[in-house]
Structure formats: C-alpha cells, structure tokens
Design a protein around this motif. Structure first.
Motif, PDB file in Angstrom:
ATOM      1  N   MET A  54      17.869  47.971  49.576  1.00  0.00           N
ATOM      2  CA  MET A  54      18.970  48.718  48.979  1.00  0.00           C
ATOM      3  C   MET A  54      20.143  47.836  48.601  1.00  0.00           C
ATOM      4  O   MET A  54      20.976  48.235  47.793  1.00  0.00           O
ATOM      5  N   GLN A  55      20.247  46.643  49.190  1.00  0.00           N
ATOM      6  CA  GLN A  55      21.335  45.705  48.897  1.00  0.00           C
ATOM      7  C   GLN A  55      22.686  46.438  48.829  1.00  0.00           C
ATOM      8  O   GLN A  55      23.349  46.464  47.791  1.00  0.00           O
ATOM      9  N   PRO A  56      23.144  47.002  49.940  1.00  0.00           N
ATOM     10  CA  PRO A  56      24.343  47.840  49.909  1.00  0.00           C
ATOM     11  C   PRO A  56      25.654  47.072  49.853  1.00  0.00           C
ATOM     12  O   PRO A  56      26.722  47.680  49.768  1.00  0.00           O
ATOM     13  N   TRP A  57      25.599  45.745  49.934  1.00  0.00           N
ATOM     14  CA  TRP A  57      26.827  44.956  50.011  1.00  0.00           C
ATOM     15  C   TRP A  57      27.532  44.817  48.667  1.00  0.00           C
ATOM     16  O   TRP A  57      26.926  44.759  47.610  1.00  0.00           O
ATOM     17  N   ARG A  58      28.844  44.767  48.747  1.00  0.00           N
ATOM     18  CA  ARG A  58      29.693  44.432  47.602  1.00  0.00           C
ATOM     19  C   ARG A  58      30.718  43.417  48.099  1.00  0.00           C
ATOM     20  O   ARG A  58      31.337  43.612  49.149  1.00  0.00           O
ATOM     21  N   PHE A  59      30.908  42.325  47.349  1.00  0.00           N
ATOM     22  CA  PHE A  59      31.856  41.273  47.712  1.00  0.00           C
ATOM     23  C   PHE A  59      32.987  41.255  46.695  1.00  0.00           C
ATOM     24  O   PHE A  59      32.756  41.045  45.501  1.00  0.00           O
ATOM     25  N   ILE A  60      34.196  41.495  47.149  1.00  0.00           N
ATOM     26  CA  ILE A  60      35.373  41.486  46.273  1.00  0.00           C
ATOM     27  C   ILE A  60      36.190  40.240  46.596  1.00  0.00           C
ATOM     28  O   ILE A  60      36.739  40.110  47.691  1.00  0.00           O
ATOM     29  N   ARG A  61      36.257  39.335  45.642  1.00  0.00           N
ATOM     30  CA  ARG A  61      37.032  38.104  45.821  1.00  0.00           C
ATOM     31  C   ARG A  61      38.494  38.389  45.493  1.00  0.00           C
ATOM     32  O   ARG A  61      38.811  38.903  44.421  1.00  0.00           O
ATOM     33  N   ILE A  62      39.369  38.042  46.418  1.00  0.00           N
ATOM     34  CA  ILE A  62      40.801  38.295  46.243  1.00  0.00           C
ATOM     35  C   ILE A  62      41.475  37.017  45.758  1.00  0.00           C
ATOM     36  O   ILE A  62      41.543  36.021  46.481  1.00  0.00           O
ATOM     37  N   THR A  63      41.951  37.031  44.520  1.00  0.00           N
ATOM     38  CA  THR A  63      42.612  35.854  43.944  1.00  0.00           C
ATOM     39  C   THR A  63      44.080  36.102  43.629  1.00  0.00           C
ATOM     40  O   THR A  63      44.799  35.164  43.268  1.00  0.00           O
ATOM     41  N   ASP A  64      44.541  37.330  43.742  1.00  0.00           N
ATOM     42  CA  ASP A  64      45.932  37.692  43.452  1.00  0.00           C
ATOM     43  C   ASP A  64      46.776  37.458  44.713  1.00  0.00           C
ATOM     44  O   ASP A  64      46.572  38.124  45.731  1.00  0.00           O
ATOM     45  N   PRO A  65      47.730  36.522  44.681  1.00  0.00           N
ATOM     46  CA  PRO A  65      48.556  36.250  45.873  1.00  0.00           C
ATOM     47  C   PRO A  65      49.294  37.477  46.378  1.00  0.00           C
ATOM     48  O   PRO A  65      49.434  37.667  47.587  1.00  0.00           O
ATOM     49  N   ALA A  66      49.774  38.320  45.477  1.00  0.00           N
ATOM     50  CA  ALA A  66      50.493  39.519  45.900  1.00  0.00           C
ATOM     51  C   ALA A  66      49.567  40.476  46.649  1.00  0.00           C
ATOM     52  O   ALA A  66      49.973  41.130  47.625  1.00  0.00           O
ATOM     53  N   LEU A  67      48.314  40.538  46.210  1.00  0.00           N
ATOM     54  CA  LEU A  67      47.341  41.395  46.887  1.00  0.00           C
ATOM     55  C   LEU A  67      47.032  40.855  48.282  1.00  0.00           C
ATOM     56  O   LEU A  67      46.848  41.630  49.229  1.00  0.00           O
ATOM     57  N   ARG A  68      47.000  39.555  48.417  1.00  0.00           N
ATOM     58  CA  ARG A  68      46.818  38.943  49.746  1.00  0.00           C
ATOM     59  C   ARG A  68      47.919  39.412  50.698  1.00  0.00           C
ATOM     60  O   ARG A  68      47.661  39.760  51.845  1.00  0.00           O
ATOM     61  N   VAL A  69      49.149  39.381  50.209  1.00  0.00           N
ATOM     62  CA  VAL A  69      50.272  39.778  51.051  1.00  0.00           C
ATOM     63  C   VAL A  69      50.144  41.247  51.452  1.00  0.00           C
ATOM     64  O   VAL A  69      50.385  41.612  52.612  1.00  0.00           O
ATOM     65  N   GLN A  70      49.751  42.093  50.521  1.00  0.00           N
ATOM     66  CA  GLN A  70      49.580  43.515  50.838  1.00  0.00           C
ATOM     67  C   GLN A  70      48.482  43.720  51.876  1.00  0.00           C
ATOM     68  O   GLN A  70      48.625  44.536  52.794  1.00  0.00           O
ATOM     69  N   MET A  71      47.393  42.964  51.744  1.00  0.00           N
ATOM     70  CA  MET A  71      46.321  43.065  52.727  1.00  0.00           C
ATOM     71  C   MET A  71      46.780  42.560  54.087  1.00  0.00           C
ATOM     72  O   MET A  71      46.459  43.150  55.130  1.00  0.00           O
ATOM     73  N   HIS A  72      47.549  41.484  54.085  1.00  0.00           N
ATOM     74  CA  HIS A  72      48.080  40.960  55.342  1.00  0.00           C
ATOM     75  C   HIS A  72      48.969  41.995  56.015  1.00  0.00           C
ATOM     76  O   HIS A  72      48.926  42.177  57.247  1.00  0.00           O
ATOM     77  N   ASP A  73      49.773  42.701  55.228  1.00  0.00           N
ATOM     78  CA  ASP A  73      50.653  43.719  55.793  1.00  0.00           C
ATOM     79  C   ASP A  73      49.852  44.854  56.426  1.00  0.00           C
ATOM     80  O   ASP A  73      50.209  45.372  57.492  1.00  0.00           O
ATOM     81  N   LEU A  74      48.738  45.247  55.766  1.00  0.00           N
ATOM     82  CA  LEU A  74      47.875  46.285  56.332  1.00  0.00           C
ATOM     83  C   LEU A  74      47.299  45.842  57.675  1.00  0.00           C
ATOM     84  O   LEU A  74      47.259  46.610  58.643  1.00  0.00           O
ATOM     85  N   VAL A  75      46.834  44.596  57.716  1.00  0.00           N
ATOM     86  CA  VAL A  75      46.242  44.064  58.947  1.00  0.00           C
ATOM     87  C   VAL A  75      47.288  43.950  60.038  1.00  0.00           C
ATOM     88  O   VAL A  75      47.043  44.291  61.206  1.00  0.00           O
ATOM     89  N   ASP A  76      48.471  43.503  59.679  1.00  0.00           N
ATOM     90  CA  ASP A  76      49.508  43.338  60.693  1.00  0.00           C
ATOM     91  C   ASP A  76      49.937  44.691  61.263  1.00  0.00           C
ATOM     92  O   ASP A  76      50.229  44.811  62.462  1.00  0.00           O
ATOM     93  N   GLU A  77      49.957  45.694  60.419  1.00  0.00           N
ATOM     94  CA  GLU A  77      50.300  47.043  60.896  1.00  0.00           C
ATOM     95  C   GLU A  77      49.264  47.527  61.910  1.00  0.00           C
ATOM     96  O   GLU A  77      49.612  48.085  62.952  1.00  0.00           O
TER      97      GLU A  77
END
Length: 231
Positions: A54-77
């Motif tokens: 079924m190959q259910p995996w999807r890989f999303i490469r994050i290259t936007d620095p602003a998106l990195r910061v938003q993801m970091h904020d989610l993790v830190d919360e």
C-alpha cells in the motif's frame, strides 16, 4: 548459513548501523546534505516493506524557514504540555533537549497518506498496519542516514491535527513524525535518554518468550505454604 548470506564485511556493516543508530537532537548548524545523499536516503525509505504494497508513507520536505519556526512553536507548546502532565518529573523533562528543528540541515514531516482506508489486504482486522508500514520506512531512512554518517531524530511532540492544518493536508491524511536530519557533532555511545538519566533500556531476554506469553514470577511462598512453585 546459505549462499544468500552477505559477506562478513557487509553483514557487519548492517549490524553496525543498527547498533550505532541514535535518536539525535543536536546538529551542526549551517550544514547541508548533498542532493545525491538525500536522494539515496529517500529511496531507502521508499524501499521499505508495506502491507499489501500500500506504500502509505508521504514525505514532506520543509524548506521554508518561516514554516520551520511555526513547526518549532507547535512542538515547544506540546513539550510544555507534556512536562505539565509528567507531574514530579516536569522540571527534569524540561531540561531535556527533545528536538533539533531549527538547527538540522533537512526537516521532513512523515505522514500517513490519503486514501489508505481503501486497502483491505492485511488491514481488515489490523487497520494499524498502515502505521507499521510507515514506521518501517522511517527505520530504513534512519539506518541509511547512519551509514551515510548523518544523524536523524524522530520528533513526536506535536498536535497532529494542527500540524496537518499547517501543511494543508487532506482530511484523511495524518502526520506521524517530524524528522530532523543532517550532520551531527558526534554519535553518543548510548541513547541520549540513558545519558540524561531519564530512562534505561532493558535486556533482550525480558522481551522474548516461547510458545506463549511469559508468566510473571510468583512470589516466594512461606515455609508453611511450601516451596515456590507454579500450578
């Protein structure tokens, strides 16, 4: 052994990658992963076994620095919420470094893909086998990264629904991991959580049994009750 076995050198390399793989949190700032290496790593992940192919995996490469910061904020919360839920170990947990989102060379989100519910092969009674398949892909990538001299860390401290919304995922897709990847200062000889005295691995015999679930040891009986025995 059969003729299908790897050579001694190749076999030792496989076991070495398994033994020296670590969940990394510290990365070399400003480092890069060459494009050909990244291609090999993703190909290794995509070569993983999957139930019903079924190959259910999807890989999303994050290259936007602003998106990195938003993801970091989610993790830190979520890191702070997890600390609050730990009670007496709250402060100890907050002292741990649990991610390298802002420092790693490459950042990926791994998700369960849309439409996977249509796959019945292997999932009729065990629907979670899609997650098991994705985990195999992540492990492939992890071991390949170690063989390439790169570190990888699996971050699971996030609200899946909020991360899915941030990345515009379809309703039936689900993020399961944030992967931090890149050059690291070193590979510790033991898991980081052991070094930080947070948790310790247990020996293999505690996890292996034969023919049935292992039975708990019965408490020693008193002299009046006779010797310790199992019915």
């Amino acid at each position: 052994m059969t003729d299908h076995a790897f050579s001694d050198t190749d076999r030792q390399a496989v076991y070495r990658a398994i033994a020296e793989r670590r969940d990394m949190r510290r990365f070399v700032p400003g480092a890069e992963v060459p494009a050909d290496v990244l291609a090999r790593l993703l190909a290794a992940a995509h070569s993983a076994p999957s139930v019903g192919l079924m190959q259910p995996w999807r890989f999303i490469r994050i290259t936007d620095p602003a998106l990195r910061v938003q993801m970091h904020d989610l993790v830190d919360e979520e890191r702070r919420a997890t600390a609050a839920a730990l009670g007496t170990r709250s402060e100890e947990f907050l002292e741990l470094k649990v991610e390298g989102i802002l420092e790693c060379a490459e950042l990926f989100v791994v998700a369960l893909g849309e439409g996977r519910q249509a796959h019945v092969f292997g999932r009729r009674t065990m629907p979670h086998m899609d997650l098991a398949s994705v985990s195999c892909a992540i492990q492939n990538l992890w071991l390949a990264a170690r063989a390439e001299g790169l570190g990888m860390g699996w971050v699971s401290l996030f609200d899946p629904a909020r991360l899915a919304a941030l990345l515009n995922m379809p309703a039936d897709a689900e993020p399961v991991a944030i992967l931090c990847l890149g050059p690291v200062p070193d590979f510790p000889p033991r898991p980081a959580l052991e070094i930080d005295n947070w948790a310790f691995g247990r020996p293999l015999p505690e996890f292996v049994s034969e023919n049935c679930w292992p039975r708990a040891e019965l408490p020693a009986m008193s002299e009046a009750g006779g010797a310790n025995r199992q019915p």
